[in-house]
Design a protein around this motif. Structure first.
Motif, PDB file in Angstrom:
ATOM      1  N   TRP A  80      42.546  41.196  39.775  1.00  0.00           N
ATOM      2  CA  TRP A  80      42.884  40.999  41.188  1.00  0.00           C
ATOM      3  C   TRP A  80      43.049  39.521  41.516  1.00  0.00           C
ATOM      4  O   TRP A  80      43.822  39.162  42.386  1.00  0.00           O
ATOM      5  CB  TRP A  80      41.803  41.582  42.071  1.00  0.00           C
ATOM      6  CG  TRP A  80      41.641  43.065  42.205  1.00  0.00           C
ATOM      7  CD1 TRP A  80      40.452  43.706  42.434  1.00  0.00           C
ATOM      8  CD2 TRP A  80      42.638  44.100  42.181  1.00  0.00           C
ATOM      9  NE1 TRP A  80      40.649  45.071  42.535  1.00  0.00           N
ATOM     10  CE2 TRP A  80      41.985  45.327  42.395  1.00  0.00           C
ATOM     11  CE3 TRP A  80      44.022  44.104  41.985  1.00  0.00           C
ATOM     12  CZ2 TRP A  80      42.665  46.551  42.418  1.00  0.00           C
ATOM     13  CZ3 TRP A  80      44.697  45.319  42.006  1.00  0.00           C
ATOM     14  CH2 TRP A  80      44.030  46.510  42.229  1.00  0.00           C
ATOM     15  N   ALA A  81      42.304  38.643  40.837  1.00  0.00           N
ATOM     16  CA  ALA A  81      42.298  37.224  41.198  1.00  0.00           C
ATOM     17  C   ALA A  81      43.331  36.405  40.428  1.00  0.00           C
ATOM     18  O   ALA A  81      43.442  35.208  40.662  1.00  0.00           O
ATOM     19  CB  ALA A  81      40.908  36.631  40.967  1.00  0.00           C
ATOM     20  N   ASN A  82      44.078  37.015  39.533  1.00  0.00           N
ATOM     21  CA  ASN A  82      45.020  36.274  38.698  1.00  0.00           C
ATOM     22  C   ASN A  82      46.017  35.488  39.544  1.00  0.00           C
ATOM     23  O   ASN A  82      46.618  36.035  40.464  1.00  0.00           O
ATOM     24  CB  ASN A  82      45.764  37.260  37.788  1.00  0.00           C
ATOM     25  CG  ASN A  82      46.654  36.577  36.792  1.00  0.00           C
ATOM     26  OD1 ASN A  82      47.699  36.041  37.139  1.00  0.00           O
ATOM     27  ND2 ASN A  82      46.246  36.601  35.536  1.00  0.00           N
ATOM     28  N   PRO A  83      46.227  34.170  39.269  1.00  0.00           N
ATOM     29  CA  PRO A  83      47.097  33.349  40.116  1.00  0.00           C
ATOM     30  C   PRO A  83      48.590  33.622  39.942  1.00  0.00           C
ATOM     31  O   PRO A  83      49.403  33.032  40.645  1.00  0.00           O
ATOM     32  CB  PRO A  83      46.752  31.913  39.691  1.00  0.00           C
ATOM     33  CG  PRO A  83      46.296  32.044  38.283  1.00  0.00           C
ATOM     34  CD  PRO A  83      45.569  33.358  38.220  1.00  0.00           C
ATOM     35  N   PRO A  93      52.541  34.609  43.446  1.00  0.00           N
ATOM     36  CA  PRO A  93      53.817  34.843  44.143  1.00  0.00           C
ATOM     37  C   PRO A  93      53.929  36.148  44.937  1.00  0.00           C
ATOM     38  O   PRO A  93      54.442  36.074  46.061  1.00  0.00           O
ATOM     39  CB  PRO A  93      54.820  34.762  42.998  1.00  0.00           C
ATOM     40  CG  PRO A  93      54.186  33.808  42.022  1.00  0.00           C
ATOM     41  CD  PRO A  93      52.713  34.065  42.114  1.00  0.00           C
ATOM     42  N   PRO A  94      53.517  37.343  44.479  1.00  0.00           N
ATOM     43  CA  PRO A  94      53.054  37.702  43.150  1.00  0.00           C
ATOM     44  C   PRO A  94      54.217  38.152  42.267  1.00  0.00           C
ATOM     45  O   PRO A  94      55.284  38.492  42.766  1.00  0.00           O
ATOM     46  CB  PRO A  94      52.128  38.889  43.431  1.00  0.00           C
ATOM     47  CG  PRO A  94      52.781  39.585  44.593  1.00  0.00           C
ATOM     48  CD  PRO A  94      53.427  38.494  45.420  1.00  0.00           C
ATOM     49  N   MET A  95      53.991  38.168  40.947  1.00  0.00           N
ATOM     50  CA  MET A  95      54.980  38.678  40.014  1.00  0.00           C
ATOM     51  C   MET A  95      54.709  40.156  39.742  1.00  0.00           C
ATOM     52  O   MET A  95      53.635  40.518  39.269  1.00  0.00           O
ATOM     53  CB  MET A  95      54.907  37.899  38.694  1.00  0.00           C
ATOM     54  CG  MET A  95      55.142  36.414  38.847  1.00  0.00           C
ATOM     55  SD  MET A  95      54.688  35.492  37.348  1.00  0.00           S
ATOM     56  CE  MET A  95      55.930  36.104  36.194  1.00  0.00           C
ATOM     57  N   ASP A  96      55.666  40.990  40.075  1.00  0.00           N
ATOM     58  CA  ASP A  96      55.575  42.421  39.769  1.00  0.00           C
ATOM     59  C   ASP A  96      56.351  42.625  38.479  1.00  0.00           C
ATOM     60  O   ASP A  96      57.575  42.772  38.484  1.00  0.00           O
ATOM     61  CB  ASP A  96      56.167  43.242  40.910  1.00  0.00           C
ATOM     62  CG  ASP A  96      56.085  44.739  40.656  1.00  0.00           C
ATOM     63  OD1 ASP A  96      55.352  45.143  39.726  1.00  0.00           O
ATOM     64  OD2 ASP A  96      56.761  45.508  41.359  1.00  0.00           O
TER      65      ASP A  96
END
Length: 208
Positions: A80-83, A93-96
């Protein structure tokens, strides 16, 4: 040696994602608004007080430490905490990331003013973060194999514009404990950064 994971069912994962993803997006919007705001002094002080009140509310019930979850059905870790991909991390960003049957993976995402280095361009360190993560995704078969970045080499071909971007990565070859991956980052005008990475299987995984 191994890393501890808390197993989570697909149902519970979806419940948590549906609950927390909008909160993360709201914080992401707050970061962008804070950078861009041109409120007067009174407005800034009022906003600060409101933000501090919300922060206090969120801190009222917290875990003592973050943990990495593992999807009970797929075995995939869910950080969950991954930048780069964290559902609960507003700086992601997140990257999907999508995985193809060929082993290639890719993601399309937005990088706004919070990621700016030179005016209008993505900070080079953010480009490195994005590529390190997506190369790792490819090398580890969707984070299902224990591998860590040994080296990563970047070639900045031109400035990476803020806005809609695409990253891709694939494995070139594997030799013993090393996996060699290659990746790219760019926009509709083409690639702006190329990357080569060497990913190492840690000693504890070799022993097991």
């Amino acid at each position: 040696m191994d890393f501890p994971f808390d197993l989570i069912s697909d149902e519970e994962y979806e419940r948590q994602r549906t609950l927390h993803e909008p909160l993360t997006q709201a914080v992401r919007e707050l970061i962008d608004a804070g950078i861009r705001t041109d409120l007067d002094e009174a407005g800034v002080r009022e906003a600060r007080a409101a933000i501090e009140a919300v922060t206090e509310r969120l801190r009222s019930v917290q875990r003592s430490q973050t943990s990495t979850l593992r999807h009970a059905d797929t075995g995939r870790p869910l950080a969950w905490a991954n930048p780069a991909v964290g559902v609960r991390n507003a700086i992601a960003p997140p990257m999907d990331i999508k995985h193809e049957d060929t082993g290639r993976c890719w993601a399309e995402f937005e990088l706004g003013v919070a990621y700016e280095g030179p005016p209008g361009l993505v900070h080079g360190g953010i480009c490195a973060l994005v590529l390190d993560h997506i190369l790792g995704e490819a090398a580890s078969d969707g984070l299902t194999k224990p591998l860590f970045t040994g080296t990563i080499t970047l070639r900045y071909l031109r400035g990476t514009p803020l806005g809609r971007l695409r990253a891709e990565a694939f494995v070139e070859r594997s030799e013993g404990i090393k996996t060699y991956a290659r990746g790219y980052l760019g926009d509709t005008d083409g690639w702006s950064v190329e990357a080569d990475g060497v990913f190492i299987r840690p000693a504890w995984a070799r022993e097991s």
